[in-house]
Design an enzyme around this catalytic site. Structure first.
Site, short mmCIF file in Angstrom:
data_model
loop_
_atom_site.label_atom_id
_atom_site.label_comp_id
_atom_site.label_asym_id
_atom_site.label_seq_id
_atom_site.Cartn_x
_atom_site.Cartn_y
_atom_site.Cartn_z
N LYS A 189 0.01 0.49 -0.94
CA LYS A 189 -0.25 1.78 -1.60
C LYS A 189 -0.28 2.97 -0.50
O LYS A 189 0.31 3.84 -0.54
CB LYS A 189 -1.51 1.85 -2.43
CG LYS A 189 -1.30 0.73 -3.56
CD LYS A 189 -2.65 0.98 -4.34
CE LYS A 189 -3.78 0.68 -3.98
NZ LYS A 189 -3.67 -0.99 -3.64
N THR A 190 -1.00 2.59 0.67
CA THR A 190 -1.24 3.58 1.54
C THR A 190 0.22 3.75 2.51
O THR A 190 0.58 4.94 2.90
CB THR A 190 -2.26 3.27 2.63
OG1 THR A 190 -3.38 3.06 1.97
CG2 THR A 190 -2.42 4.12 3.71
N ARG A 197 -0.87 -7.33 3.77
CA ARG A 197 -1.74 -6.92 4.61
C ARG A 197 -2.58 -8.36 4.87
O ARG A 197 -2.74 -8.57 6.16
CB ARG A 197 -2.84 -6.29 3.85
CG ARG A 197 -4.20 -5.91 4.83
CD ARG A 197 -5.31 -5.27 3.98
NE ARG A 197 -4.71 -4.00 3.76
CZ ARG A 197 -5.47 -3.34 2.59
NH1 ARG A 197 -6.40 -3.81 2.27
NH2 ARG A 197 -4.82 -2.01 2.24
N ASP A 246 -7.72 7.42 -1.47
CA ASP A 246 -7.99 5.86 -1.58
C ASP A 246 -8.99 5.62 -2.63
O ASP A 246 -10.02 6.48 -2.26
CB ASP A 246 -7.93 5.27 -0.10
CG ASP A 246 -7.54 3.63 -0.21
OD1 ASP A 246 -6.89 3.30 -1.64
OD2 ASP A 246 -8.05 2.76 0.40
N THR A 250 -7.53 0.29 -7.05
CA THR A 250 -7.40 -1.12 -7.43
C THR A 250 -8.10 -1.20 -8.96
O THR A 250 -7.81 -2.42 -9.44
CB THR A 250 -8.14 -1.92 -6.53
OG1 THR A 250 -9.44 -1.49 -6.35
CG2 THR A 250 -7.66 -1.89 -5.02
#
Length: 351
Positions: A69-70, A222, A114, A163
């Site tokens: 997402k980032t 990640r 975020d 999330t």
């Protein structure tokens, strides 16, 4: 100072080539592997906004932690040729914090929030007119002399990430022009991500080793990047610099207690507790958390999504329930009691 024998990076103490670590984040659409449907939609939005000479509409990215997402928000800013400003919901505790951030934005800039579902309600309501009309009202002075002043903001794009999309209020969710869901990655794409990270970190990772890492990375880039960094260190110390094949990769991952299904120690403890202590459920998340000595939110957000995705766990109105695959993995039959041999061994380890 010393030089890393594999990467050539120079470090002092525990600081190792931070620029190399940052380079793991994709820098272009081509480097961003997976999420093809989302990428295609975003490319259209970027091309249209640039042709019109206007900022993009506000976007919301939702999905599990660590799926990009980032990275996508950063790519949008790069493709639009604008600045990228990042913050998170828990940091913005007061409306004044948000006001200071909004008034400092440049035209067209992307503001990334975020964990936007964790915005305090007062701050969230302050965001509504900023998103719709690009204005905010601030109160000056106090008491009888207090007055409201309206400030006009430059047009910007808000990109939210969460999330827990279900925890967003309807008014906030409706103010985003588009909602994009990012999912876990299939093993094939994960293997490409692992090989890319290994290339950047100069890890001699063979194809079968990369596939093994990808299988155990829980469909999350990640996590894959973290595992590649660990394998780099493991291979340097234990592998004596030889190429990382499937055997060496398995040794490295076993030291982290990550099994062939990608489950870590807490995942396995959760399944064992559910089966042996609660006879397979149903059991409430709070009872399960107390039995494990873990925070309920951690179980819900970190461990359960992957266990549910892989078919080890079910959520029901009555509570969590073990699936047939869980019994197969633990090599027990449904209804086996607390006296199971595996549970005995686990309790011996705890004592």
């Amino acid at each position: 100072m010393e030089q890393h024998p594999t990467t050539g990076a120079v470090w002092k103490g525990e600081t190792v080539d931070l620029e190399l670590e940052r380079s793991l984040r994709p820098g272009s659409w081509e480097e961003f592997i997976g999420q093809e449907r989302v990428k295609e939609r975003l490319k259209v939005l970027v091309a249209s906004a640039r042709a019109r000479g206007e900022p993009m509409e506000h976007l919301l990215f939702c999905g599990p932690a660590g799926v990009g997402k980032t990275s996508l928000a950063t790519l949008l800013a790069k493709e639009m040729g604008v600045n990228f400003r990042a913050t998170s919901g828990p940091i913005l505790e007061r409306a004044g914090d948000l006001a200071g951030l909004l008034t400092s934005l440049e035209p067209g800039e992307i503001l990334f929030i975020d964990e936007i579902h964790r915005l305090p309600r007062a701050v969230e309501e302050y965001l509504y007119p900023a998103m719709e009309d690009f204005r905010i009202d601030i109160v000056i002075d106090q008491g009888p002399s207090a007055r409201s002043v309206r400030l006009t903001l430059p047009k910007f794009t808000l990109v939210g990430a969460t999330t827990r999309v279900g925890m967003l209020t309807a008014p906030l969710r409706s103010r985003f022009g588009m909602v994009h869901r990012l999912d876990y990655y299939p093993v094939e794409e994960m293997a490409r991500i692992v090989q890319r990270a290994a290339g950047i970190l100069q890890v001699p990772l063979l194809a079968d080793g990369a596939w093994e890492v990808a299988r155990r990375a829980r469909g999350t880039p990640r996590i894959a990047n973290h595992l590649v960094r660990w394998i780099r260190d493991f291979a340097l110390v234990k592998g004596q610099g030889r190429p990382v094949d499937v055997e060496l990769a398995c040794e490295a991952l076993s030291m982290l207690e990550i099994d062939e299904d990608g489950l870590d120690d807490m995942d396995k403890r959760l399944l064992e507790t559910l089966v042996f202590k609660f006879r397979g459920g149903p059991v409430g998340i709070h009872s399960l958390a107390v039995a494990l000595g873990e925070d309920p939110g951690t179980l819900e957000e970190v461990h359960e999504p992957y266990l549910i995705l892989q078919g080890f766990l079910k959520r029901t109105p009555q509570g969590r329930v073990a699936t047939p695959r869980t019994y197969e993995k633990l090599r027990v039959t449904p209804g086996q009691s607390l006296q199971g041999e595996l549970w005995k061994e686990r309790e011996k380890e705890d004592t």
